[in-house]
Design a protein around this motif. Sequence first.
Motif, PDB file in Angstrom:
ATOM      1  N   UNK A 130       0.829  -1.192   0.000  1.00 14.44           N
ATOM      2  CA  UNK A 130       0.000   0.000   0.000  1.00 14.44           C
ATOM      3  C   UNK A 130       0.869   1.249   0.000  1.00 14.44           C
ATOM      4  N   UNK A 131       0.358   2.327  -0.603  1.00 11.51           N
ATOM      5  CA  UNK A 131       1.106   3.589  -0.599  1.00 11.51           C
ATOM      6  C   UNK A 131       0.911   4.330   0.720  1.00 11.51           C
ATOM      7  N   UNK A 132       1.695   5.366   0.928  1.00  7.70           N
ATOM      8  CA  UNK A 132       1.419   6.315   2.007  1.00  7.70           C
ATOM      9  C   UNK A 132       0.265   7.206   1.552  1.00  7.70           C
ATOM     10  N   UNK A 133      -0.657   7.492   2.437  1.00  6.13           N
ATOM     11  CA  UNK A 133      -1.831   8.289   2.069  1.00  6.13           C
ATOM     12  C   UNK A 133      -1.406   9.665   1.582  1.00  6.13           C
ATOM     13  N   UNK A 134      -2.086  10.155   0.542  1.00  6.26           N
ATOM     14  CA  UNK A 134      -1.771  11.488   0.029  1.00  6.26           C
ATOM     15  C   UNK A 134      -2.861  12.518   0.322  1.00  6.26           C
ATOM     16  N   UNK A 135      -3.988  12.071   0.865  1.00  8.41           N
ATOM     17  CA  UNK A 135      -5.030  13.010   1.287  1.00  8.41           C
ATOM     18  C   UNK A 135      -5.767  13.717   0.171  1.00  8.41           C
ATOM     19  N   UNK A 136      -5.452  13.378  -1.074  1.00  8.55           N
ATOM     20  CA  UNK A 136      -6.098  14.063  -2.199  1.00  8.55           C
ATOM     21  C   UNK A 136      -7.583  13.687  -2.235  1.00  8.55           C
ATOM     22  N   UNK A 137      -8.426  14.689  -2.441  1.00 13.46           N
ATOM     23  CA  UNK A 137      -9.877  14.484  -2.473  1.00 13.46           C
ATOM     24  C   UNK A 137     -10.232  13.565  -3.644  1.00 13.46           C
ATOM     25  N   UNK A 138     -11.035  12.535  -3.361  1.00  9.02           N
ATOM     26  CA  UNK A 138     -11.420  11.597  -4.414  1.00  9.02           C
ATOM     27  C   UNK A 138     -12.885  11.825  -4.801  1.00  9.02           C
ATOM     28  N   UNK A 139     -13.211  11.469  -6.041  1.00 13.90           N
ATOM     29  CA  UNK A 139     -14.599  11.554  -6.489  1.00 13.90           C
ATOM     30  C   UNK A 139     -15.392  10.384  -5.927  1.00 13.90           C
ATOM     31  N   UNK A 140     -16.705  10.544  -5.904  1.00 18.13           N
ATOM     32  CA  UNK A 140     -17.574   9.523  -5.326  1.00 18.13           C
ATOM     33  C   UNK A 140     -17.788   9.790  -3.850  1.00 18.13           C
ATOM     34  N   UNK A 141     -18.699   9.009  -3.249  1.00 15.64           N
ATOM     35  CA  UNK A 141     -19.043   9.244  -1.856  1.00 15.64           C
ATOM     36  C   UNK A 141     -18.684   8.034  -1.000  1.00 15.64           C
ATOM     37  N   UNK A 142     -18.476   8.313   0.294  1.00 15.05           N
ATOM     38  CA  UNK A 142     -18.053   7.261   1.217  1.00 15.05           C
ATOM     39  C   UNK A 142     -18.773   7.396   2.557  1.00 15.05           C
ATOM     40  N   UNK A 143     -19.155   6.268   3.096  1.00 16.15           N
ATOM     41  CA  UNK A 143     -19.760   6.247   4.428  1.00 16.15           C
ATOM     42  C   UNK A 143     -18.986   5.244   5.271  1.00 16.15           C
ATOM     43  N   UNK A 144     -18.718   5.601   6.512  1.00 13.10           N
ATOM     44  CA  UNK A 144     -17.908   4.771   7.413  1.00 13.10           C
ATOM     45  C   UNK A 144     -18.676   4.527   8.705  1.00 13.10           C
TER      46      UNK A 144
END
Lengths: 333, 333
Positions: free
Chosen positions: A128-142
């Motif tokens: 896995x990569x190190x997180x880059x925090x870039x805003x992604x398209x689509x929606x997410x629920x946690x």
Amino acid sequence: MIQTPYLLFLGDAPDPLAAKVAQGIRDWRPENCVGQFRMEGCKADLGLPDMTLAEGIAAGAKTLVIGVANRGGKIGQTWKKVLVAALEEGLDLASGLHNLLRDEPDLAAVAQATGRALHDVRVPEVEYPIANGVKRRGKRVLAVGTDCSVGKMYTTLALDAAMRERGMKSTFRATGQTGILITGDGIPLDAVVADFMAGAVEWLTPDNDPDHWDVIEGQGSLHHVSFSGVSLALIHGGQPDALILCHEPTRAHMRGLPDYTLPTLEQVRDMALPLAQVANPACRVVGVSINTQHMGATEAARCCAEIEDRMGLPTVDPFRHGAGRLAEALAAL
Amino acid sequence: MIQTPYLLFLGDAPDPLAAKVAQGIRDWRPENCVGQFRMEGCKADLGLPDMTLAEGIAAGAKTLVIGVANRGGKIGQTWKKVLVAALEEGLDLASGLHNLLRDEPDLAAVAQATGRALHDVRVPEVEYPIANGVKRRGKRVLAVGTDCSVGKMYTTLALDAAMRERGMKSTFRATGQTGILITGDGIPLDAVVADFMAGAVEWLTPDNDPDHWDVIEGQGSLHHVSFSGVSLALIHGGQPDALILCHEPTRAHMRGLPDYTLPTLEQVRDMALPLAQVANPACRVVGVSINTQHMGATEAARCCAEIEDRMGLPTVDPFRHGAGRLAEALAAL
């Protein structure tokens, strides 16, 4: 990614609970199950056709999934005979057991000789990569919980099903062993190296259609001192648009931590939301999921109503009431 | 645990900054340094006696520490000659480089033949337990930051030194590669598997005398979406009695995250303190450490005074002003 469909191996399960991983696959992905393989003395029954390995293969099975907890942490000789035969007859093996398939010399040798795959879903198979925090398209629920094991996986699986029933675009994203076996895919987040946790969650929930929802299985709790770091990596890597709070009201103390009382739902909301808004300022808490398995029907209904009133959020037990109201809350967002 | 004292290997450092790990050891543990080993073209100088391997050994050195960053991620042949000779002459090797000593076949073979140790401090060498959250005796202070690389290690090293100067019982607890090389001990937290992060911090800061302080090096930031899980594991595993807030006021955005602005010190306090109080209800924020390296003396003094006034907490740049006031704040707790 684990090849589907599955033949579910129940072994010599001493009781139905021992086969709860298989039960989860049966409940949530019945289309992935061609049948069950039971050994003498097996006390679990999923209501699927009993099949030999050859029958399972004839029915299309690609993978024999060990859907049962083993006793004493060893893969015994009675199981081995079946597992070796499965590889030889052309099935891959998948397991979430603590002791790994790949660490069994005979299984490893037969898998190599036959070209079959051994999937130990406790072990990350991706760098896995190190997180880059870039805003992604689509929606997410946690799902975020007051504690470990309060029903976050069940809630998100039920929510995903309810969303798809309503014609919403939704994908359940597994972050633990059972979830990975159920869906054939996901990240074993608790086994990922610290620096890459949030990056693994980003990898799991990539850019998608603007109206697509990733329904992310939660892990641990921000208030559980043993595992809170994993929970925060989910919040920051997942950059959720919506949080569902999960709770089990009868629990006396945090799981495994007798000196720690559970936080209130308000405390979880007030801790999780500002942290989530670091990654996604638009994030909202949209609903509450209550695990009422230790309550009668009347008590459960009263409990959910009381919490709904207190929190001002749709509150359900997805097992008793379905997750439809949570799906609607997301659709309305 | 790395055997001390050290001979510090500066290699062919192209400038002093490339040898900053060695400089850190020299600054904070001069008693652990018998001398420096420099190759032709080395542009760094720690002001220690230049020694050959034999001279270093005669002066008592047990370990040759690679205190210099290598170029291009490879351990070149010119270094290799020295490193192999060091093993053959009886020194252990220690390194925080990304590419591991143990992955170099020649070094691994010579180390095995000579019975010497190769310490790759990026790799955990202990099987850490899962955190149990049990309250431990002794006191702990943790540095938490608005961002990565704002001076948390420097702050805690300076605080540890100031406390010992005052006769307080104090131990610096390293949680990153440089800190481990400086002190010879610690945990490489960012390389620990997720489930064991908080347990590793508990292991690092065990029961101690009631008046003993563990001064725990912080990592990352609760507000840094790539590494926040590591920061929270420190807060919950360390169960600190005191937090020091660390900040670098001139930074334009979170390190490596151009879309993320830094939180305010108030936001860090309001996020970190309630999380810390889950593990230790008595936890307090006791001071602020400001990294003023990009300011002139007047501006630095004004900045610290303004923050001290705003936050109502002793505020210093430990590099300019020493960490004495932070030590006093802990002594007064």
